[in-house]
Design a protein around this motif. Structure first.
Motif, PDB file in Angstrom:
ATOM      1  N   PRO A  52     -23.868   8.588 -14.020  1.00 51.36           N
ATOM      2  CA  PRO A  52     -25.291   8.571 -13.900  1.00 51.36           C
ATOM      3  C   PRO A  52     -26.108   7.461 -13.131  1.00 51.36           C
ATOM      4  O   PRO A  52     -27.282   7.533 -12.833  1.00 51.36           O
ATOM      5  N   ALA A  53     -25.485   6.376 -12.995  1.00 52.54           N
ATOM      6  CA  ALA A  53     -26.045   5.142 -12.484  1.00 52.54           C
ATOM      7  C   ALA A  53     -26.150   5.067 -11.243  1.00 52.54           C
ATOM      8  O   ALA A  53     -25.396   5.824 -10.471  1.00 52.54           O
ATOM      9  N   SER A  54     -26.608   3.953 -10.611  1.00 56.57           N
ATOM     10  CA  SER A  54     -26.579   3.669  -9.245  1.00 56.57           C
ATOM     11  C   SER A  54     -25.895   2.353  -8.980  1.00 56.57           C
ATOM     12  O   SER A  54     -25.677   1.675  -9.574  1.00 56.57           O
ATOM     13  N   TYR A  56     -26.102   0.174  -7.056  1.00 57.75           N
ATOM     14  CA  TYR A  56     -26.927  -1.299  -6.961  1.00 57.75           C
ATOM     15  C   TYR A  56     -27.676  -1.588  -8.249  1.00 57.75           C
ATOM     16  O   TYR A  56     -28.151  -2.681  -8.281  1.00 57.75           O
ATOM     17  N   ALA A  57     -27.629  -0.824  -9.186  1.00 57.64           N
ATOM     18  CA  ALA A  57     -28.242  -1.232 -10.479  1.00 57.64           C
ATOM     19  C   ALA A  57     -27.374  -2.537 -10.812  1.00 57.64           C
ATOM     20  O   ALA A  57     -26.280  -2.724 -10.745  1.00 57.64           O
ATOM     21  N   GLU A  58     -28.130  -3.427 -11.476  1.00 57.31           N
ATOM     22  CA  GLU A  58     -27.670  -4.560 -11.915  1.00 57.31           C
ATOM     23  C   GLU A  58     -26.586  -4.680 -12.953  1.00 57.31           C
ATOM     24  O   GLU A  58     -25.544  -5.233 -12.491  1.00 57.31           O
ATOM     25  N   ASP A  59     -26.675  -3.678 -13.889  1.00 55.17           N
ATOM     26  CA  ASP A  59     -25.177  -3.394 -14.622  1.00 55.17           C
ATOM     27  C   ASP A  59     -24.549  -2.267 -14.185  1.00 55.17           C
ATOM     28  O   ASP A  59     -23.734  -1.485 -15.039  1.00 55.17           O
ATOM     29  N   ALA A  60     -24.505  -1.890 -12.903  1.00 56.34           N
ATOM     30  CA  ALA A  60     -23.477  -1.084 -12.571  1.00 56.34           C
ATOM     31  C   ALA A  60     -22.137  -1.168 -13.045  1.00 56.34           C
ATOM     32  O   ALA A  60     -21.429  -1.904 -12.841  1.00 56.34           O
ATOM     33  N   TYR A  61     -21.765   0.096 -13.510  1.00 57.58           N
ATOM     34  CA  TYR A  61     -20.341   0.179 -13.697  1.00 57.58           C
ATOM     35  C   TYR A  61     -19.334   0.065 -12.479  1.00 57.58           C
ATOM     36  O   TYR A  61     -19.341   0.754 -11.600  1.00 57.58           O
ATOM     37  N   LYS A  62     -18.401  -1.135 -12.659  1.00 57.09           N
ATOM     38  CA  LYS A  62     -17.619  -1.153 -11.822  1.00 57.09           C
ATOM     39  C   LYS A  62     -16.125  -1.309 -12.058  1.00 57.09           C
ATOM     40  O   LYS A  62     -15.889  -1.511 -13.382  1.00 57.09           O
ATOM     41  N   PRO A  63     -15.053  -0.642 -11.337  1.00 54.91           N
ATOM     42  CA  PRO A  63     -13.824  -0.738 -11.965  1.00 54.91           C
ATOM     43  C   PRO A  63     -13.261  -2.085 -11.792  1.00 54.91           C
ATOM     44  O   PRO A  63     -13.745  -3.010 -11.132  1.00 54.91           O
ATOM     45  N   ASP A  64     -11.970  -2.384 -12.483  1.00 58.77           N
ATOM     46  CA  ASP A  64     -11.063  -3.682 -12.352  1.00 58.77           C
ATOM     47  C   ASP A  64     -11.068  -3.657 -10.876  1.00 58.77           C
ATOM     48  O   ASP A  64     -10.384  -2.846 -10.149  1.00 58.77           O
ATOM     49  N   ASP A  65     -11.180  -4.994 -10.305  1.00 64.26           N
ATOM     50  CA  ASP A  65     -10.898  -5.132  -8.778  1.00 64.26           C
ATOM     51  C   ASP A  65      -9.539  -4.777  -8.291  1.00 64.26           C
ATOM     52  O   ASP A  65      -9.457  -4.459  -7.120  1.00 64.26           O
ATOM     53  N   GLY A  66      -8.702  -4.864  -9.111  1.00 59.04           N
ATOM     54  CA  GLY A  66      -7.308  -4.816  -9.065  1.00 59.04           C
ATOM     55  C   GLY A  66      -7.061  -3.304  -8.528  1.00 59.04           C
ATOM     56  O   GLY A  66      -6.140  -3.067  -7.879  1.00 59.04           O
ATOM     57  N   VAL A  67      -7.994  -2.427  -8.813  1.00 61.80           N
ATOM     58  CA  VAL A  67      -7.816  -1.098  -8.587  1.00 61.80           C
ATOM     59  C   VAL A  67      -7.657  -0.918  -6.965  1.00 61.80           C
ATOM     60  O   VAL A  67      -6.885  -0.030  -6.441  1.00 61.80           O
ATOM     61  N   TRP A  68      -8.429  -1.606  -6.172  1.00 60.77           N
ATOM     62  CA  TRP A  68      -8.590  -1.479  -4.723  1.00 60.77           C
ATOM     63  C   TRP A  68      -7.063  -1.951  -4.073  1.00 60.77           C
ATOM     64  O   TRP A  68      -7.044  -1.721  -2.991  1.00 60.77           O
ATOM     65  N   TYR A  79     -20.822   9.223  -7.431  1.00 61.17           N
ATOM     66  CA  TYR A  79     -20.643   7.892  -7.694  1.00 61.17           C
ATOM     67  C   TYR A  79     -19.525   7.202  -7.078  1.00 61.17           C
ATOM     68  O   TYR A  79     -19.587   6.014  -6.706  1.00 61.17           O
ATOM     69  N   GLY A  80     -18.455   7.731  -7.395  1.00 59.26           N
ATOM     70  CA  GLY A  80     -17.133   7.088  -6.906  1.00 59.26           C
ATOM     71  C   GLY A  80     -17.166   6.918  -5.317  1.00 59.26           C
ATOM     72  O   GLY A  80     -16.445   5.918  -4.915  1.00 59.26           O
ATOM     73  N   MET A  81     -17.600   7.862  -4.497  1.00 54.23           N
ATOM     74  CA  MET A  81     -17.861   7.779  -3.292  1.00 54.23           C
ATOM     75  C   MET A  81     -18.746   6.748  -2.945  1.00 54.23           C
ATOM     76  O   MET A  81     -18.593   5.625  -2.007  1.00 54.23           O
ATOM     77  N   GLN A  82     -20.057   6.273  -3.823  1.00 55.01           N
ATOM     78  CA  GLN A  82     -20.611   5.199  -3.511  1.00 55.01           C
ATOM     79  C   GLN A  82     -20.147   3.817  -3.919  1.00 55.01           C
ATOM     80  O   GLN A  82     -20.364   2.976  -2.906  1.00 55.01           O
ATOM     81  N   LEU A  83     -19.037   3.890  -4.782  1.00 54.48           N
ATOM     82  CA  LEU A  83     -18.432   2.782  -4.915  1.00 54.48           C
ATOM     83  C   LEU A  83     -17.648   2.588  -3.684  1.00 54.48           C
ATOM     84  O   LEU A  83     -17.518   1.168  -3.215  1.00 54.48           O
ATOM     85  N   ILE A  84     -16.866   3.318  -3.333  1.00 53.76           N
ATOM     86  CA  ILE A  84     -15.972   3.301  -2.103  1.00 53.76           C
ATOM     87  C   ILE A  84     -16.951   2.738  -0.897  1.00 53.76           C
ATOM     88  O   ILE A  84     -16.480   1.640  -0.116  1.00 53.76           O
ATOM     89  N   THR A  85     -18.063   3.328  -0.737  1.00 49.48           N
ATOM     90  CA  THR A  85     -18.645   2.992   0.532  1.00 49.48           C
ATOM     91  C   THR A  85     -19.021   1.447   0.371  1.00 49.48           C
ATOM     92  O   THR A  85     -19.052   0.673   1.409  1.00 49.48           O
ATOM     93  N   GLY A 128     -28.366  11.367  -6.355  1.00 52.78           N
ATOM     94  CA  GLY A 128     -29.671  10.691  -6.025  1.00 52.78           C
ATOM     95  C   GLY A 128     -29.421   9.912  -5.040  1.00 52.78           C
ATOM     96  O   GLY A 128     -29.781  10.158  -3.796  1.00 52.78           O
ATOM     97  N   ASP A 129     -28.628   8.928  -5.131  1.00 52.11           N
ATOM     98  CA  ASP A 129     -28.216   8.023  -4.065  1.00 52.11           C
ATOM     99  C   ASP A 129     -27.183   8.708  -3.175  1.00 52.11           C
ATOM    100  O   ASP A 129     -26.492   9.701  -3.409  1.00 52.11           O
TER     101      ASP A 129
END
Ligand code: XMP
Length: 508
Positions: A52-54, A56-68, A79-85, A128-129
């Protein structure tokens, strides 16, 4: 397996179900699962869910960096697409208007993730995004009228991203796309079924338990019965102790029914009478979360005491389902816990058991299929769900013997009528709730001022969402008439017409 990281979309569970239904084993974990835990699950590919989030939101959910850096194929949805982008250096903007509903996805290349997909395929958008500029190394692999970047990919790195939701029913070829990702991109085989799940889990139980002992908490419900049956297959008799606690919060004649069922399937059962202890723990407790925690803690105390009577009991097995996990440990963090399902959020810190929870990744309807696979009888598998905290969370306010009597009697009548009219197997769950509301009535020539019982019946597939059951009025009338006439102390019956969400199935 395929591992789905859940960023809080209401559709996340559908991704896993659609893949499992196509024969690909899939697990869902909260988005913030540590990279160590992710690696331990040995995934062959990762799906980042919607949310549901964006980004760019301050507290946006991010996966552990190791995932990448795992080098595994990744599919991002919405939302997963926006994280990748964002992660690979593209940019995301808030769209002027949200895009909901049907869109036609146009593709040129019917290979890889789009293997055998039509060139124009109906998909479902809900966002939305959206991506404004796609990252270097990515190319567009699908467009729609409103989304120039409906699907993008960096095929050399096996990273894919969809703006639409392939997992929902309305995305006509969505399941096939998910299966293509799993099969052609991740190299998963699609031979998985409930039978293979049973085999894998039984092997995993053996590996986890070794030659130590397991205490299995049994409630008579589908979930713990299925766990008991799996343990019974996995372990020699002397390593398994099945314990049924009569906490005084059971339905009418339930203790006897559960003992009979276990006798029938040949699994030894120890019944512990802990009525008094539970009633003492609940005395004066009215707050729902406090009730749930008190009951959860008591269960562990009783299990702990029983375990000490045997040697070498290190494990507690429970029928925890994905629904229990997700609602107790919400992705939004502890502050957004919806309710502490007793076998997850209700466990005390001092507990020393290690947990055996073979059903943690699956849903109720899948557990039923598994139960049949294990040879449990239909009447055991078809039982309505009944919560671990029992009738305590169906008595609003103070739990005492009189309240439990009213609840037990009304529930028994309601169940009888439900079975007699042939509706038991048509609804997902049905029960009564004792409201702490008194109202005025008239019986004969006398005024009464008595209690109100609410009938709750729902239709659902997995307990995550539910609608109230559309039961014919004459069936309801039969229930109401009998409850009021036959039970001293009840003069009013109401029917709950709320769906989940925004209500929940239970009242506490
Ligand atoms: P809710 O009330 O959360 O219920 O909409 C969803 C399903 O879960 C059952 N439930 C529980 N089951 N321990 C359980 O084993 C619990 O603490 C618990 N709380 C709710 C509920 O009966 C419904 O089927």
């Amino acid at each position: 397996p395929i591992l789905v990281l859940d960023f809080g979309s209401q559709y996340t569970q559908l991704i896993a179900r659609k893949l499992r239904e196509s024969g690909v084993y899939t697990e869902v974990v909260p988005y913030r699962e540590s990279i160590e835990d992710i690696k331990a699950r040995k995934p062959q590919g990762i799906i980042l869910s919607g949310g549901p989030a964006s980004v760019y939101a301050e507290d946006a959910y991010k996966p552990d960096d190791g995932v990448w850096d795992l080098g595994l194929p990744i599919l991002g949805i919405c939302y997963g697409m926006q994280l990748i982008t964002q992660h690979f250096g593209g940019s995301v903007i808030a769209a002027d208007h949200h895009e909901y509903g049907k869109a036609k996805l146009h593709i040129e290349n019917n290979g890889g993730i789009f293997n055998n997909i039509s060139n124009d395929s109906i998909v479902w958008m809900s966002h939305g995004d959206r991506a404004e500029r796609i990252p270097d190394g990515f190319e567009v692999i699908g467009t729609s009228e409103n989304s120039p970047y409906a699907a993008i990919a960096n095929e050399s790195r096996n990273i894919y991203a969809f703006q639409f939701h392939p997992e929902v029913h309305h995305s006509v070829e969505g399941t096939a796309m998910l299966k293509n990702f799993a099969k052609h991109i991740c190299g998963c085989d699609s031979t998985w079924n409930m039978g293979s799940f049973a085999k894998e889990k039984i092997a995993a139980i053996r590996a986890q338990v070794g030659d130590r002992k397991v205490l299995c908490g049994v409630s008579g419900g589908v979930d713990s019965s299925v766990v008991a049956a799996m343990l019974n297959e996995a372990l020699p008799k002397e390593q398994l102790i099945c314990v049924f606690v009569d906490q005084g919060l059971l339905r009418k004649d339930e203790a006897e029914q559960v003992q009979d069922m276990f006798k029938l399937v040949g699994i030894p059962l120890i019944t512990i009478d802990a009525k008094q202890e539970f009633m003492e723990a609940l005395a004066g407790v009215t707050d729902p979360e406090t009730k749930r925690k008190a009951i959860g803690e008591k269960f562990i105390e009783v299990f702990d005491k029983e375990a000490k009577k045997h040697t070498d009991v290190s494990f507690l097995a429970q029928g925890t389902l994905y629904t229990d996990v997700i609602e107790s440990v919400s992705v939004k963090g502890p502050s957004k816990t919806i309710k502490s399902h007793h076998n997850v959020g209700g466990l005390p810190d001092w507990m020393t058991f290690e947990l055996v929870e073979p059903l943690r990744e699956i849903f109720k309807d899948e557990v039923r299929k598994l139960g049949l696979e294990l040879g449990l009888p239909k009447h055991m598998i078809g039982r309505h769900p009944f919560p671990g905290p029992g009738l305590a969370i169906r008595v609003m306010g103070d739990v005492n013997e009189e309240a439990l009597r009213l609840l037990r009697e009304s529930d028994a009548i309601m169940q009888e009528e439900l079975k007699a009219t042939g509706y038991y197997d048509k609804v997902w769950q049905a029960f009564t709730v004792l409201l702490n509301v008194q109202s005025v009535g008239v019986m004969g020539d006398n005024r009464t001022y008595d209690n109100t019982v609410c009938i709750r019946m729902v239709e659902s597939v997995d307990g995550m969402t539910a609608t109230f059951a559309h039961i014919p009025h004459d069936v309801l009338e039969g229930m109401s008439r009998r409850i009021i006439n036959e039970i001293d102390g009840i003069n009013r019956v109401v029917y709950d017409i709320s769906s989940k969400p925004p209500a929940t199935i239970e009242w506490e």
